[in-house]
Design an enzyme around this catalytic site. Sequence first.
Site, mmCIF file in Angstrom:
data_model
loop_
_atom_site.group_PDB
_atom_site.id
_atom_site.type_symbol
_atom_site.label_atom_id
_atom_site.label_comp_id
_atom_site.label_asym_id
_atom_site.label_seq_id
_atom_site.Cartn_x
_atom_site.Cartn_y
_atom_site.Cartn_z
ATOM 1 N N ASP A 95 13.894 6.458 -15.059
ATOM 2 C CA ASP A 95 13.727 7.093 -13.846
ATOM 3 C C ASP A 95 15.123 7.598 -13.494
ATOM 4 O OD1 ASP A 95 11.162 6.698 -13.263
ATOM 5 O OD2 ASP A 95 11.469 4.660 -12.340
ATOM 6 N N THR A 135 3.719 1.436 -14.724
ATOM 7 C CA THR A 135 4.090 1.999 -13.358
ATOM 8 C C THR A 135 3.918 1.044 -12.314
ATOM 9 O OG1 THR A 135 3.807 3.808 -11.742
ATOM 10 C CG2 THR A 135 1.710 2.740 -13.156
ATOM 11 N N ARG A 146 17.525 -4.631 2.483
ATOM 12 C CA ARG A 146 17.364 -4.308 1.138
ATOM 13 C C ARG A 146 18.280 -3.222 0.701
ATOM 14 N NH1 ARG A 146 11.166 -1.557 0.463
ATOM 15 N NH2 ARG A 146 11.297 -2.363 -1.846
ATOM 16 N N ARG A 200 -0.208 10.887 -13.622
ATOM 17 C CA ARG A 200 -0.314 12.300 -14.487
ATOM 18 C C ARG A 200 0.300 12.389 -15.423
ATOM 19 N NH1 ARG A 200 -0.299 13.376 -8.797
ATOM 20 N NH2 ARG A 200 -2.108 14.648 -8.190
ATOM 21 N N LYS A 215 6.195 -2.883 -13.102
ATOM 22 C CA LYS A 215 7.853 -2.629 -13.935
ATOM 23 C C LYS A 215 8.554 -3.778 -13.831
ATOM 24 C CE LYS A 215 7.908 2.346 -12.238
ATOM 25 N NZ LYS A 215 8.581 3.238 -11.830
ATOM 26 N N ALA A 270 15.199 2.387 0.121
ATOM 27 C CA ALA A 270 15.829 1.402 -0.720
ATOM 28 C C ALA A 270 14.780 0.536 -1.687
ATOM 29 C CB ALA A 270 16.650 0.270 -0.020
ATOM 30 N N GLY A 271 13.857 1.325 -2.024
ATOM 31 C CA GLY A 271 12.828 0.595 -2.580
ATOM 32 C C GLY A 271 12.762 0.808 -4.346
HETATM 33 P P1 ATR Z 1 8.914 3.049 -4.077
HETATM 34 O O1 ATR Z 1 9.171 1.997 -5.059
HETATM 35 O O2 ATR Z 1 8.420 4.410 -4.186
HETATM 36 O O3 ATR Z 1 10.541 3.528 -3.546
HETATM 37 P P2 ATR Z 1 8.563 1.129 -1.916
HETATM 38 O O4 ATR Z 1 9.648 0.255 -2.684
HETATM 39 O O5 ATR Z 1 7.499 0.751 -1.268
HETATM 40 O O6 ATR Z 1 8.630 2.311 -2.636
HETATM 41 O O7 ATR Z 1 9.940 1.663 -0.703
HETATM 42 C C1 ATR Z 1 9.515 2.432 0.020
HETATM 43 C C2 ATR Z 1 10.642 2.867 1.060
HETATM 44 O O8 ATR Z 1 10.139 3.769 1.965
HETATM 45 C C3 ATR Z 1 11.407 1.740 1.445
HETATM 46 O O9 ATR Z 1 13.073 2.157 1.598
HETATM 47 C C4 ATR Z 1 10.907 1.744 2.878
HETATM 48 O O10 ATR Z 1 11.755 1.164 3.921
HETATM 49 P P3 ATR Z 1 11.705 -0.749 4.063
HETATM 50 O O11 ATR Z 1 12.408 -1.008 2.971
HETATM 51 O O12 ATR Z 1 12.335 -0.725 5.432
HETATM 52 O O13 ATR Z 1 10.188 -0.972 4.174
HETATM 53 C C5 ATR Z 1 10.642 3.144 3.494
HETATM 54 N N1 ATR Z 1 9.634 3.254 4.494
HETATM 55 C C6 ATR Z 1 8.377 3.246 3.995
HETATM 56 N N2 ATR Z 1 7.846 3.495 5.150
HETATM 57 C C7 ATR Z 1 8.636 3.502 6.328
HETATM 58 C C8 ATR Z 1 8.706 3.821 7.833
HETATM 59 N N3 ATR Z 1 7.445 4.080 8.287
HETATM 60 N N4 ATR Z 1 9.817 3.956 8.280
HETATM 61 C C9 ATR Z 1 10.993 3.846 7.657
HETATM 62 N N5 ATR Z 1 11.144 3.599 6.196
HETATM 63 C C10 ATR Z 1 9.843 3.485 5.727
#
Ligand code: ATR
Length: 286
Positions: free
Chosen positions: A110, A70, A164, A24, A74, A137-138
């Site tokens: 961000d 994006t 993480r 967007r 990054k 923690a992503g």
């Molecule tokens: P972003 O950059 O948008 O933060 P990401 O790096 O893919 O995306 O992070 C996704 C987050 O959602 C992570 O904290 C992930 O947990 P893990 O590090 O354990 O993978 C969390 N997440 C995604 N699906 C999940 C699920 N089904 N249950 C618990 N946590 C989930």
Amino acid sequence: MTVRDTAASGPRSGVVGWPVAHSRSPLIHGHWLARHGIAGSYGLIPVAPAEIAVFFAGFAATGLVGANVTVPHKEAALAACADVEPEAREIGAVNTLWMDGGRLRGTNTDAHGFLANLDQRAPGWDKSPGRALVLGAGGAARAIVWGLVRRGFDVAVVNRTVARAEDLVRAFGPAVSARGWDAVPRLLRDARLAVNTTSLGMDGHGEMDIDFSVAADDMLVTDAVYVPVVTPFLAAASARGLATVDGLGMLLHQAVPGFEKWFGLRPEVTDELRALVLADIERSHP
Ligand code: ATR
């Protein structure tokens, strides 16, 4: 690599990603360009992972004044910059690039987007910072935790993969702690702010089951996810009577510093812009 633009004249920028068609950012920057009568353009720049290092290495030759970056580029952007702002280096990702005297520079906006959204929609939210709870923690969580520590919060990061979350403790120091999901009920009791950064509760991403009944009445709740704008996390908080701020403003505010660098004017996040992007989200996710 193709750089698609709508206008031929003026400074050119855009968003680099893979895939990037859903972004967007062209809507946001296009609105500001039109609003301020600036002859410039902002397009979609799809670059496949296998080509990204070459693309960044040749950035100066594209004629672009800069770009947003994006997923999934990054970290590659951070590595490609001749000069990186300290906050981007600490967060470990660059989402905004600009050319400066032939050198490629980068920052991460961000954290700014997250903080500016709360400043705008919940003024005074950080007056007496205490404990904040961040779920996930992503990449999004890294920027948000960095911002919250800067504003004086102690941040508990809860993640399915605790290792993480421990990476964030190592990156940002003793104001941050790492926990598993079983700690959520206890952490909610004394948190002043709760932030979701996970995709839980979205279609096909597993159930988000948070019981806000133990939270203090004045706890603020926000989400980094903005599709849908009212996430299951925010809906549960509202049902409990808690104040909420949705994540759309984070997207809008993170765009501000880039626009200013490329086009020379600091734009505002107005209700008009918000309504424009909201309508687009509702069109694509009715
Ligand atoms: P972003 O950059 O948008 O933060 P990401 O790096 O893919 O995306 O992070 C996704 C987050 O959602 C992570 O904290 C992930 O947990 P893990 O590090 O354990 O993978 C969390 N997440 C995604 N699906 C999940 C699920 N089904 N249950 C618990 N946590 C989930």
